[in-house]
Design a protein around this motif. Sequence first.
Motif, short mmCIF file in Angstrom:
data_model
loop_
_atom_site.label_atom_id
_atom_site.label_comp_id
_atom_site.label_asym_id
_atom_site.label_seq_id
_atom_site.Cartn_x
_atom_site.Cartn_y
_atom_site.Cartn_z
N ALA A 65 0.84 -1.21 0.00
CA ALA A 65 0.00 0.00 0.00
C ALA A 65 0.87 1.26 0.00
O ALA A 65 0.58 2.22 -0.73
CB ALA A 65 -0.94 -0.01 1.20
N VAL A 66 1.94 1.25 0.79
CA VAL A 66 2.82 2.42 0.83
C VAL A 66 3.43 2.67 -0.54
O VAL A 66 3.46 3.81 -1.04
CB VAL A 66 3.93 2.24 1.90
N ARG A 67 3.92 1.60 -1.14
CA ARG A 67 4.55 1.72 -2.47
C ARG A 67 3.57 2.34 -3.47
O ARG A 67 3.88 3.29 -4.17
CB ARG A 67 5.00 0.32 -2.93
N GLU A 68 2.35 1.81 -3.49
CA GLU A 68 1.34 2.28 -4.45
C GLU A 68 0.93 3.73 -4.15
O GLU A 68 0.77 4.54 -5.06
CB GLU A 68 0.11 1.38 -4.40
N LEU A 69 0.77 4.04 -2.87
CA LEU A 69 0.33 5.39 -2.51
C LEU A 69 1.38 6.43 -2.88
O LEU A 69 1.05 7.52 -3.35
CB LEU A 69 0.04 5.46 -1.00
N LYS A 70 2.66 6.06 -2.69
CA LYS A 70 3.73 7.00 -3.04
C LYS A 70 3.81 7.18 -4.54
O LYS A 70 4.00 8.29 -5.05
CB LYS A 70 5.06 6.51 -2.48
N ALA A 71 3.68 6.07 -5.29
CA ALA A 71 3.76 6.15 -6.74
C ALA A 71 2.59 6.96 -7.30
O ALA A 71 2.74 7.71 -8.27
CB ALA A 71 3.76 4.74 -7.34
N ASP A 72 1.42 6.83 -6.67
CA ASP A 72 0.22 7.50 -7.18
C ASP A 72 0.23 9.00 -6.87
O ASP A 72 -0.03 9.82 -7.76
CB ASP A 72 -1.02 6.84 -6.56
N GLY A 73 0.51 9.34 -5.63
CA GLY A 73 0.61 10.75 -5.25
C GLY A 73 -0.72 11.45 -4.97
O GLY A 73 -0.74 12.54 -4.41
N GLY A 74 -1.82 10.85 -5.37
CA GLY A 74 -3.13 11.52 -5.25
C GLY A 74 -3.51 11.85 -3.81
O GLY A 74 -4.07 12.92 -3.54
N LEU A 75 -3.20 10.94 -2.89
CA LEU A 75 -3.57 11.18 -1.49
C LEU A 75 -2.80 12.38 -0.93
O LEU A 75 -3.36 13.22 -0.23
CB LEU A 75 -3.27 9.93 -0.64
N PHE A 76 -1.53 12.49 -1.29
CA PHE A 76 -0.71 13.62 -0.81
C PHE A 76 -1.27 14.94 -1.36
O PHE A 76 -1.35 15.94 -0.65
CB PHE A 76 0.75 13.46 -1.23
N ARG A 77 -1.63 14.93 -2.63
CA ARG A 77 -2.19 16.16 -3.24
C ARG A 77 -3.50 16.54 -2.54
O ARG A 77 -3.74 17.71 -2.22
CB ARG A 77 -2.45 15.96 -4.74
N ALA A 78 -4.33 15.53 -2.30
CA ALA A 78 -5.63 15.80 -1.66
C ALA A 78 -5.43 16.43 -0.29
O ALA A 78 -6.12 17.37 0.08
CB ALA A 78 -6.42 14.50 -1.54
N LEU A 79 -4.45 15.90 0.47
CA LEU A 79 -4.21 16.45 1.82
C LEU A 79 -3.68 17.88 1.73
O LEU A 79 -4.05 18.74 2.54
CB LEU A 79 -3.27 15.54 2.60
N ASP A 80 -2.84 18.13 0.73
CA ASP A 80 -2.36 19.51 0.53
C ASP A 80 -3.53 20.45 0.23
O ASP A 80 -3.50 21.64 0.55
CB ASP A 80 -1.37 19.57 -0.65
N LEU A 81 -4.55 19.90 -0.43
CA LEU A 81 -5.72 20.71 -0.78
C LEU A 81 -6.70 20.83 0.40
O LEU A 81 -7.75 21.44 0.27
CB LEU A 81 -6.44 20.08 -1.98
N GLY A 82 -6.38 20.17 1.52
CA GLY A 82 -7.22 20.34 2.72
C GLY A 82 -8.12 19.17 3.06
O GLY A 82 -9.02 19.30 3.90
N ALA A 83 -7.91 18.02 2.42
CA ALA A 83 -8.76 16.86 2.71
C ALA A 83 -8.47 16.34 4.12
O ALA A 83 -7.47 16.70 4.76
CB ALA A 83 -8.50 15.76 1.69
N VAL A 84 -9.36 15.47 4.58
CA VAL A 84 -9.24 14.82 5.89
C VAL A 84 -8.86 13.36 5.64
O VAL A 84 -9.38 12.73 4.71
CB VAL A 84 -10.60 14.89 6.63
N LEU A 85 -7.94 12.83 6.45
CA LEU A 85 -7.56 11.42 6.33
C LEU A 85 -7.84 10.72 7.65
O LEU A 85 -7.40 11.17 8.71
CB LEU A 85 -6.07 11.30 5.98
N PHE A 86 -8.58 9.62 7.57
CA PHE A 86 -8.87 8.82 8.75
C PHE A 86 -8.34 7.41 8.50
O PHE A 86 -8.76 6.74 7.56
CB PHE A 86 -10.38 8.79 9.03
N ALA A 87 -7.39 6.98 9.34
CA ALA A 87 -6.66 5.74 9.07
C ALA A 87 -6.75 4.80 10.27
O ALA A 87 -6.54 5.22 11.41
CB ALA A 87 -5.21 6.07 8.77
N VAL A 88 -7.05 3.54 10.01
CA VAL A 88 -7.23 2.55 11.08
C VAL A 88 -6.13 1.50 11.02
O VAL A 88 -5.84 0.94 9.96
CB VAL A 88 -8.62 1.88 10.94
#
Length: 238
Positions: A65-88
Motif C-alpha cells: 500500500a505504501v509503495r502504491e500510494l507513493k507512486a500514485d501521489g493523489g492522497l498527498f495532493r488531496a491532503l495539501d488541498l485540505g482533505a481529511v484522512l482517517f486511518a485505522v
Amino acid sequence: MKIVVVYQSLLGIYGDQGNSRVLAKRLEWRGIDAEVVFVEPGTPIPDDGAIYLLGGGEDAAQTAAVRELKADGGLFRALDLGAVLFAVCAGYQICGHSFTIGENDEVREGLGLLDVTTVRGPERAVGEVLTRWKRPSGGEYVLTGFENHGGYTTLGPDATPLARVEVGLGNNGDGTEGAVSASGRVIGTYPHGPVLARNPELADHLLELALGHELGPLERAREQHEGLRRERMVFVRR
Ligand code: GLN
C-alpha cells in the motif's frame, strides 16, 4: 461530499470500509449528498475527495500500500488541498515515519503524514479497547472498538494522542490511543468495529472537519439507540 476508500483489497480487513458507509449515512440523514468512491491500486486516487479512509491490513499488504500510494501521489495532493484522512490500524501505522514488519523485523518507510513510528511489540494486542476522547468541538466521549495489532506505535512531538486508554493496549501501553496531526486533519487509530459505527460522535467529528462547520446532533431517538448499543459493548472486558 466525496469519501474515498483507499485500497480496500490491501487495507480492508475487519470490515473497516464500513466507516465509509457510516459517514455517507450520517450525511444522508442530514440531507447532504455523499458519494463513496473505492479506489484500487492501478487506478489514480482522485485528489478532490473530502475524506480519505485507510483500513487495517496484514504486514505484506501494508508495504504494498505504501509503495502504491507513493507512486500514485493523489492522497498527498488531496491532503495539501485540505482533505481529511482517517486511518485505522495498518492504515494508521503506514501514515507514520516507519513501521516494522515480518519475522525478521524489517523496517519499512511510511508515508510521513503523522509524526509516529511503529515497531514490533513484545506481544500482540488483541481484544476490546475502550478510550476517553475529548471532542474538539466540546464534550468527552467513550470510544470503543476491537484492536488486533503486533505493531506498537510511539508519537513524536508533532502528533497528539486521539484518546486516553481505559481498557486495552492502544498505541503501545503508555495510556495513549491513536494520533492526530498538528493540523488536526490526519487522524490515526487502532480500533476496528468499524470504529465509526460504534462511535458516531467520532464520525461526526470527521464530517465537521470536512464541512468546516459544526453539526447538530441527529434526531434524539436514533442517537439514543446508538448510545445504548455502545454501552452494551463497553462492558466486554479482557
Ligand atoms: N499488520 C499490523 C500489525 O499487526 C496491522 C494489523 C491490523 O491492521 N489489524 O500491527
